[in-house]
Design a protein around this motif. Structure first.
Motif, short mmCIF file in Angstrom:
data_model
loop_
_atom_site.label_atom_id
_atom_site.label_comp_id
_atom_site.label_asym_id
_atom_site.label_seq_id
_atom_site.Cartn_x
_atom_site.Cartn_y
_atom_site.Cartn_z
N GLU A 13 0.84 -1.19 0.00
CA GLU A 13 0.00 0.00 0.00
C GLU A 13 0.88 1.25 0.00
O GLU A 13 1.84 1.35 0.74
CB GLU A 13 -0.86 -0.03 1.27
CG GLU A 13 -1.97 0.95 1.29
CD GLU A 13 -2.83 0.72 2.52
OE1 GLU A 13 -2.47 1.26 3.59
OE2 GLU A 13 -3.82 0.00 2.42
N CYS A 14 0.56 2.21 -0.84
CA CYS A 14 1.31 3.47 -0.93
C CYS A 14 1.10 4.27 0.35
O CYS A 14 -0.02 4.43 0.81
CB CYS A 14 0.84 4.27 -2.15
SG CYS A 14 1.58 5.91 -2.27
N PRO A 15 2.17 4.83 0.94
CA PRO A 15 2.01 5.62 2.16
C PRO A 15 1.35 6.98 1.92
O PRO A 15 0.83 7.59 2.85
CB PRO A 15 3.44 5.79 2.68
CG PRO A 15 4.31 5.58 1.50
CD PRO A 15 3.57 4.66 0.59
N TYR A 16 1.35 7.46 0.69
CA TYR A 16 0.75 8.75 0.39
C TYR A 16 -0.74 8.64 0.09
O TYR A 16 -1.50 9.54 0.43
CB TYR A 16 1.46 9.40 -0.81
CG TYR A 16 2.90 9.73 -0.53
CD1 TYR A 16 3.23 10.75 0.36
CD2 TYR A 16 3.94 9.04 -1.14
CE1 TYR A 16 4.55 11.05 0.63
CE2 TYR A 16 5.25 9.34 -0.87
CZ TYR A 16 5.55 10.35 0.01
OH TYR A 16 6.86 10.66 0.27
N ASN A 17 -1.13 7.56 -0.57
CA ASN A 17 -2.53 7.38 -0.94
C ASN A 17 -2.88 5.91 -0.74
O ASN A 17 -2.38 5.04 -1.45
CB ASN A 17 -2.76 7.80 -2.39
CG ASN A 17 -4.21 7.80 -2.78
OD1 ASN A 17 -5.04 7.19 -2.12
ND2 ASN A 17 -4.50 8.49 -3.87
N LYS A 18 -3.74 5.61 0.22
CA LYS A 18 -4.07 4.23 0.57
C LYS A 18 -4.78 3.49 -0.57
O LYS A 18 -4.81 2.27 -0.58
CB LYS A 18 -4.96 4.19 1.83
CG LYS A 18 -4.35 4.86 3.04
CD LYS A 18 -3.11 4.15 3.50
CE LYS A 18 -2.53 4.84 4.71
NZ LYS A 18 -1.20 4.42 5.04
N ILE A 33 8.45 7.77 -5.76
CA ILE A 33 9.03 9.02 -6.26
C ILE A 33 7.97 9.87 -6.95
O ILE A 33 7.85 11.07 -6.70
CB ILE A 33 10.20 8.71 -7.22
CG1 ILE A 33 11.35 8.07 -6.44
CG2 ILE A 33 10.67 9.97 -7.92
CD1 ILE A 33 12.43 7.48 -7.31
N LYS A 34 7.17 9.22 -7.81
CA LYS A 34 6.12 9.96 -8.53
C LYS A 34 5.05 10.47 -7.58
O LYS A 34 4.59 11.61 -7.69
CB LYS A 34 5.49 9.06 -9.60
CG LYS A 34 6.43 8.74 -10.74
CD LYS A 34 5.77 7.82 -11.73
CE LYS A 34 6.71 7.48 -12.86
NZ LYS A 34 6.11 6.53 -13.80
N CYS A 35 4.63 9.63 -6.65
CA CYS A 35 3.56 10.01 -5.74
C CYS A 35 4.04 11.10 -4.77
O CYS A 35 3.26 11.95 -4.35
CB CYS A 35 3.09 8.77 -4.97
SG CYS A 35 1.38 8.83 -4.46
#
Length: 160
Positions: A13-18, A33-35
């Motif tokens: 799971e991405c830490p910036y957007n679940k 990097i992109k997020c």
């Protein structure tokens, strides 16, 4: 942590957007990097990087708790402080024999070695059964080279 269904064990799971579910590995690092670029535009909480794993991004208030309980901390701790059985370590220390050496008592001197000829790959190829190619020659030169090579290879095969 809940058990993931079959085929989804490598999804992170991405830490910036679940809502972002990415396969762990190189794709995940590229996604971070992109997020991160998008996230920094509308930042609300400051994210910090885990000292044990660069892909762990945690909110600043949760940092201390994560550092104490990070699953990758075990790997770093084992590297820093290896567990050694004290009895085995003492036994190994007794078996080591130190041989004193004088660094000035070296008999090897590369400057005084007999001079040898340098390796010439062109000479080696001419003397052995190796097919050579001609590059950058005119058509007439190529034809002469191929004829000479045919004769050279024939002579080598006859002698061996």
């Amino acid at each position: 942590m809940s058990k993931k269904p079959d085929g989804y064990s490598n999804i992170v799971e991405c830490p910036y957007n679940k809502a972002h579910q990415i396969e762990n590995g190189r794709r995940f690092q590229t996604h971070l990097i992109k997020c991160r670029r998008e996230y920094e535009k509308c930042r609300t909480l400051n994210k910090v990087q885990c000292p044990f794993n660069a892909t762990h991004l945690i909110n600043e208030p949760e940092r201390q708790h994560h550092v104490e309980n990070c699953p990758d901390r075990v790997i770093v701790d084992k590297f820093r402080m290896p567990v050694v059985d004290s009895v085995q370590a003492l036994q190994r220390a007794d078996n080591i024999k130190m041989i004193p050496q004088n660094p000035l008592d070296d008999e090897e001197d590369w400057d005084n070695d007999a001079p040898t000829q340098a390796y010439d790959p062109q000479k080696y190829c001419e003397a052995n059964n190796i097919i050579r190619q001609c590059h950058g020659m005119q058509p007439s030169e190529r034809k002469a080279f191929r004829k000479q090579e045919h004769l050279r290879l024939g002579d080598i095969r006859k002698t061996k």
